[in-house]
Write a protein that holds these residues in place. Structure first.
Motif, PDB file in Angstrom:
ATOM      1  N   THR A  67     -67.391  69.115  22.406  1.00 58.17           N
ATOM      2  CA  THR A  67     -66.511  70.051  21.691  1.00 58.17           C
ATOM      3  C   THR A  67     -66.036  69.459  20.366  1.00 58.17           C
ATOM      4  OG1 THR A  67     -64.573  69.220  22.847  1.00 58.17           O
ATOM      5  CG2 THR A  67     -65.655  71.139  23.807  1.00 58.17           C
TER       6      THR A  67
ATOM      7  N   VAL B 114     -66.376  69.936  14.806  1.00 57.71           N
ATOM      8  CA  VAL B 114     -65.373  69.506  13.831  1.00 57.71           C
ATOM      9  C   VAL B 114     -65.831  68.227  13.120  1.00 57.71           C
ATOM     10  CG1 VAL B 114     -63.912  68.127  15.355  1.00 57.71           C
ATOM     11  CG2 VAL B 114     -62.869  69.435  13.529  1.00 57.71           C
TER      12      VAL B 114
ATOM     13  N   GLN C  44     -60.613  75.740  15.871  1.00 58.78           N
ATOM     14  CA  GLN C  44     -62.069  75.661  15.690  1.00 58.78           C
ATOM     15  C   GLN C  44     -62.527  76.656  14.623  1.00 58.78           C
ATOM     16  OE1 GLN C  44     -64.575  73.889  17.157  1.00 58.78           O
ATOM     17  NE2 GLN C  44     -63.683  72.893  18.934  1.00 58.78           N
TER      18      GLN C  44
END
Lengths: 279, 292
Positions: B221, B225, B265
């Motif tokens: 996850t 980023v 996000q």
């Protein structure tokens, strides 16, 4: 070819070297010898395989056949960084400096195979190439084309090579800077390095050369003392261009460029009998 | 005002985490030229490395160090046994990229086999909150930022002042020229995987410490980023990645505080898209010049 002159040592000897990209060879059984403290030039039409031959000698391309004797030792197929350690330096035509590194860092990288005295060597490079001294802290990408070629030569010399291969050091330079580059190459010869040059400015190169090789379609066509090749009217017509009768001032003249070379190439293919290269 | 300042405080901590991850990715990419899709799993391996270490010792620094060593070793091995052999046979970058996608799934599932798919947590010794200027930071926050800054400084010193760092920059500039200059290029690339793996391991471990809990998917996850920060800074430029991380951390946390945290996000991708639209080479692109 007569045996190597007895007064100078053969530092690099290339024997029937075949190399290329993919299955089709660009260089076919090429032969070349370079002697200490001499300038050996490699000329020929575009696409003759001159640069490919240099790359194969320098280890960038893996030769499929043949031998490269560096100071008597067969080094064909060795990794480029190993060859640098053994005394072979190579300056590519393009991308010949590290643009994001400073001039000093470029020199340091050139001296990476040295165990010590990198600074001293860099200092003597600044003496040989005074233009570099003022630019030591600048990134190499800020240099002009001519300065880059100077840095590329200096970077290669940092390793203190016995053989220096240089691919078209004067390409794209103004006539004045071209003169400067030739002055430096002569100065490098004085230090005892065997220099092998690929040049597009055929006339000038042969005028400067101790020995010249003409490469056509990846094969040796002929070789001999630079002046001799230049002064041979038949050779002039064959390769360098039509105006062979006026080439007396060849050294300083603007010289034959690509246009002439192309006509030369067609002439050469009609003259298959010229093969003077031999072991 | 205090909401804003708290968000900025969070943003700085988030930036510190992203910076570690993005710098590792960018460094590895600049020298090896391979966009590593398994980078998220490198982070995850760092978390589980720290977890295993915590069974033995509660010393946070030793746990982070073990995380770093685990990932450094894994990255070095992956280069040695998978990437390099493909490279030698002339595999294209796209092929190598697909290989890293496969690696990503393999590592993820390997972790599930060994540790299960549930969440684990790392125990942080004590959580005192202290006021630093206008910001409130926990002890973990401070450690995270300290570690991040220390690694950035160490990386800077390495790249600028050591022969190895300079040869890394030389390889990033031109592999062929590096080789003919006498640089042992395969060795520099291998050691860069080791180094970037180590930094990614630290990143994973501090992400786990800071977040408290983690699962086999946590690193994954973070991939988006991380890429957003690295690309914003110009992929292949570790210094750009630092600034990219700072911008991304601050904007996502401040934006998240005023919108909703689930938008973080979205904000990250928004920044990525904006940068790619306006400056495809990254925010600090000096007209297509080279890496690092």
């Amino acid at each position: 070819m007569p045996e190597a002159a007895t007064d100078t040592a053969v530092a690099l000897s290339v024997e029937s070297l075949t190399a290329g990209y993919g299955p089709v060879p660009v260089v076919k059984k090429a032969t070349l010898r370079a002697r200490t403290a001499e300038i050996t030039v490699l000329v020929g039409p575009n696409g003759a395989g001159k640069s490919t031959l240099l790359k194969a000698i320098a280890g960038v391309l893996r030769p499929t056949e043949g031998h490269v004797l560096l100071n008597g030792q067969d080094v064909a197929g060795r990794a480029p960084d190993r060859l640098v350690k053994m005394g072979l330096a190579y300056v590519p035509q393009v991308a010949n400096v590290f643009p994001s590194l400073t001039v000093m860092e470029n020199l340091e990288m050139g001296g990476i195979v040295r165990r010590h005295s990198v600074r001293d060597r860099a200092e003597s490079m600044c003496e040989l190439f005074p233009d570099l001294r003022a630019a030591l802290r600048r990134p190499a990408r800020t240099l002009s084309g001519g300065q880059r070629n100077m840095l590329a030569l200096a970077r290669a010399l940092m390793a203190d090579p016995s053989v220096l291969l240089v691919d078209e050091p004067t390409a794209g330079l103004s006539p004045r800077y071209e003169q400067v580059v030739w002055d430096h190459i002569r100065a490098i010869r004085q230090t005892g390095v065997a220099i092998v040059l690929v040049e597009q400015n055929t006339r000038r190169a042969l005028a400067e050369a101790d020995w010249g090789y003409v490469l056509v379609n990846g094969e040796n066509r002929l070789d001999g003392p630079g002046r001799e090749i230049l002064d041979n009217p038949e050779i002039g017509a064959l390769y360098i261009g039509k105006s062979t009768t006026t080439h007396g001032g060849g050294a300083g003249a603007p010289a034959a460029h690509n246009g002439d070379q192309n006509t030369g190439e067609t002439a050469v293919t009609t003259n298959e009998t010229r093969k003077e290269v031999g072991p | 005002m205090s909401t804003f300042m708290h968000a900025v405080g969070f943003g700085l901590v988030t930036s510190a985490l992203i910076a570690l991850s993005a710098v590792a990715l960018s460094l590895q990419f600049s020298v090896s030229n391979i966009p590593n899709f398994a980078h998220g799993e490198f982070l995850t391996l760092g978390m589980y490395g720290a977890l295993v270490a915590q069974y033995v010792t509660n010393n946070v620094f030793i746990d982070v160090l073990v995380g770093a060593i685990v990932v450094a070793t894994a990255a070095w091995l992956i280069n040695r046994t998978i990437i390099e052999p493909f490279n030698r046979r002339g595999a294209k970058v796209t092929v190598l990229f697909v290989i890293t996608i496969a690696l990503s799934f393999m590592i993820q599932n390997g972790i599930i086999i060994f540790f299960g798919g549930t969440t684990h947590s790392l125990v942080v010794p004590s959580e005192t909150v202290s006021q630093v200027g206008p910001f409130l930071f926990t002890a973990t926050d401070m450690i995270v930022m300290g570690v991040s800054v220390a690694i950035m400084v160490a990386l800077h010193v390495t790249l600028r002042y050591t022969t190895f760092g300079k040869s890394q920059r030389a390889v990033a500039d031109s592999r062929e020229l590096a080789s003919v200059t006498g640089i042992n290029m395969p060795r520099v690339v291998a050691l860069t995987w080791l180094m970037a793996g180590g930094i990614a391991g630290v990143a994973g471990a501090v992400i786990a410490f800071q977040g408290g809990t983690f699962s086999p998917l946590t690193g994954y996850t973070f991939l988006l980023v991380t890429f957003a920060a690295a690309v914003a800074g110009g992929l292949g430029r570790p210094y750009g990645a630092m600034i990219g991380a700072l911008i991304l951390g601050l904007v996502t946390e401040v934006g998240g505080a005023y919108l909703a945290s689930s938008y973080k996000q979205v904000i990250a991708v928004g920044i990525l898209v904006l940068v790619l639209l306006i400056k495809p080479g990254g925010l600090f692109d000096a007209r297509g010049s080279t890496a690092i």
